[in-house]
Write an enzyme that holds these catalytic residues in place. Sequence first.
Site, PDB file in Angstrom:
ATOM      1  N   HIS A   1      72.186 -30.845  28.264  1.00 46.04           N
ATOM      2  CA  HIS A   1      71.496 -29.840  27.447  1.00 46.04           C
ATOM      3  C   HIS A   1      72.414 -28.647  27.264  1.00 46.04           C
ATOM      4  O   HIS A   1      73.166 -28.283  28.164  1.00 46.04           O
ATOM      5  CB  HIS A   1      70.170 -29.420  28.072  1.00 46.04           C
ATOM      6  CG  HIS A   1      70.277 -29.031  29.512  1.00 46.04           C
ATOM      7  ND1 HIS A   1      70.370 -29.967  30.528  1.00 46.04           N
ATOM      8  CD2 HIS A   1      70.324 -27.826  30.110  1.00 46.04           C
ATOM      9  CE1 HIS A   1      70.453 -29.346  31.689  1.00 46.04           C
ATOM     10  NE2 HIS A   1      70.443 -28.038  31.471  1.00 46.04           N
TER      11      HIS A   1
ATOM     12  N   ASP B   1      63.243 -22.905  26.082  1.00 44.65           N
ATOM     13  CA  ASP B   1      63.318 -23.052  27.545  1.00 44.65           C
ATOM     14  C   ASP B   1      62.044 -22.480  28.166  1.00 44.65           C
ATOM     15  O   ASP B   1      61.590 -21.400  27.792  1.00 44.65           O
ATOM     16  CB  ASP B   1      64.547 -22.316  28.079  1.00 44.65           C
ATOM     17  CG  ASP B   1      64.871 -22.695  29.514  1.00 44.65           C
ATOM     18  OD1 ASP B   1      65.937 -23.280  29.743  1.00 44.65           O
ATOM     19  OD2 ASP B   1      64.045 -22.406  30.419  1.00 44.65           O
ATOM     20  N   ILE B   2      61.495 -23.223  29.128  1.00 47.87           N
ATOM     21  CA  ILE B   2      60.212 -22.824  29.727  1.00 47.87           C
ATOM     22  C   ILE B   2      60.352 -21.577  30.602  1.00 47.87           C
ATOM     23  O   ILE B   2      59.374 -20.856  30.820  1.00 47.87           O
ATOM     24  CB  ILE B   2      59.622 -24.017  30.528  1.00 47.87           C
ATOM     25  CG1 ILE B   2      58.127 -23.839  30.751  1.00 47.87           C
ATOM     26  CG2 ILE B   2      60.343 -24.213  31.857  1.00 47.87           C
ATOM     27  CD1 ILE B   2      57.427 -25.106  31.212  1.00 47.87           C
TER      28      ILE B   2
ATOM     29  N   HIS C   1      72.408 -24.659  26.525  1.00 46.25           N
ATOM     30  CA  HIS C   1      71.595 -23.449  26.483  1.00 46.25           C
ATOM     31  C   HIS C   1      72.070 -22.569  25.323  1.00 46.25           C
ATOM     32  O   HIS C   1      73.280 -22.345  25.163  1.00 46.25           O
ATOM     33  CB  HIS C   1      71.777 -22.625  27.760  1.00 46.25           C
ATOM     34  CG  HIS C   1      71.303 -23.280  29.012  1.00 46.25           C
ATOM     35  ND1 HIS C   1      70.085 -23.011  29.577  1.00 46.25           N
ATOM     36  CD2 HIS C   1      71.896 -24.199  29.823  1.00 46.25           C
ATOM     37  CE1 HIS C   1      69.941 -23.711  30.685  1.00 46.25           C
ATOM     38  NE2 HIS C   1      71.032 -24.445  30.865  1.00 46.25           N
TER      39      HIS C   1
ATOM     40  N   GLN D   1      74.118 -27.478  37.400  1.00 44.88           N
ATOM     41  CA  GLN D   1      73.225 -28.251  36.529  1.00 44.88           C
ATOM     42  C   GLN D   1      72.014 -28.700  37.342  1.00 44.88           C
ATOM     43  O   GLN D   1      72.165 -29.316  38.402  1.00 44.88           O
ATOM     44  CB  GLN D   1      73.953 -29.483  35.956  1.00 44.88           C
ATOM     45  CG  GLN D   1      73.079 -30.301  35.007  1.00 44.88           C
ATOM     46  CD  GLN D   1      73.794 -31.539  34.439  1.00 44.88           C
ATOM     47  OE1 GLN D   1      74.877 -31.900  34.912  1.00 44.88           O
ATOM     48  NE2 GLN D   1      73.193 -32.177  33.463  1.00 44.88           N
TER      49      GLN D   1
HETATM   50  P1  5GP Z   1      70.331 -26.278  34.013  1.00 42.80           P
HETATM   51  O1  5GP Z   1      70.133 -27.725  34.373  1.00 42.80           O
HETATM   52  O2  5GP Z   1      71.358 -26.081  32.940  1.00 42.80           O
HETATM   53  O3  5GP Z   1      70.615 -25.426  35.220  1.00 42.80           O
HETATM   54  O4  5GP Z   1      68.973 -25.705  33.440  1.00 42.80           O
HETATM   55  C1  5GP Z   1      67.828 -26.478  33.150  1.00 42.80           C
HETATM   56  C2  5GP Z   1      66.943 -25.646  32.229  1.00 42.80           C
HETATM   57  O5  5GP Z   1      65.843 -26.447  31.824  1.00 42.80           O
HETATM   58  C3  5GP Z   1      66.369 -24.375  32.883  1.00 42.80           C
HETATM   59  O6  5GP Z   1      66.714 -23.242  32.083  1.00 42.80           O
HETATM   60  C4  5GP Z   1      64.867 -24.641  32.900  1.00 42.80           C
HETATM   61  O7  5GP Z   1      64.107 -23.473  32.678  1.00 42.80           O
HETATM   62  C5  5GP Z   1      64.681 -25.654  31.783  1.00 42.80           C
HETATM   63  N1  5GP Z   1      63.554 -26.562  31.986  1.00 42.80           N
HETATM   64  C6  5GP Z   1      63.340 -27.323  33.085  1.00 42.80           C
HETATM   65  N2  5GP Z   1      62.208 -28.047  32.945  1.00 42.80           N
HETATM   66  C7  5GP Z   1      61.704 -27.733  31.719  1.00 42.80           C
HETATM   67  C8  5GP Z   1      60.529 -28.182  31.004  1.00 42.80           C
HETATM   68  O8  5GP Z   1      59.738 -28.996  31.470  1.00 42.80           O
HETATM   69  N3  5GP Z   1      60.345 -27.652  29.770  1.00 42.80           N
HETATM   70  C9  5GP Z   1      61.212 -26.747  29.218  1.00 42.80           C
HETATM   71  N4  5GP Z   1      60.930 -26.286  27.999  1.00 42.80           N
HETATM   72  N5  5GP Z   1      62.318 -26.320  29.858  1.00 42.80           N
HETATM   73  C10 5GP Z   1      62.560 -26.801  31.097  1.00 42.80           C
END
Ligand code: 5GP
Length: 137
Positions: free
Chosen positions: A98, A29-30, A100, A92
């Site tokens: 995805h 995760d970035i 985590h 989300q």
């Molecule tokens: P959620 O949709 O479950 O809230 O979280 C999305 C996750 O994707 C976040 O933890 C965010 O840091 C990660 N994320 C979003 N864009 C990127 C990206 O371009 N590269 C990576 N490696 N992670 C990403």
Amino acid sequence: MDCIFCKIVAGEIPVVTVLDEDKVLAFMDINPASRGHMLVVPKNHAENIFEISEADLTAVMGAVKRCSGAVKEALGAEGITVLQLNGKASDQLVPHLHVHIMPRWEKDGMSVSQWQMGKGDIGELQEIARRVQEHLA
Ligand code: 5GP
Ligand code: ZN
């Protein structure tokens, strides 16, 4: 389709890859919420748990299990939080399913499971279970 995780799967956006398989990609995760925070995604686009096929979800969860064990050993984690969000109401952000994987340590201060608990009403629990079972049938 303008999906950031599909672009990652296609190699159009660079990521730090952990596992690259036929149906699944795992990458760091970035914006890590904990040391070793990674994401596991299906290569076939599916927005959420309602859309993904059971075969793709099975492949994702198999990779989640293996990556969880591997990062636990690699970093000496004391626990692992596995989290998967569906829909804006569930927070989300990226509309490509995805999972985590967040390594955890005692007293690390993360509040991901600190929700308010209250005793359920047994009649309401039974009614909800009955209604869900109607939709499972
Ligand atoms: P959620 O949709 O479950 O809230 O979280 C999305 C996750 O994707 C976040 O933890 C965010 O840091 C990660 N994320 C979003 N864009 C990127 C990206 O371009 N590269 C990576 N490696 N992670 C990403
Ligand atoms: Zn996608």
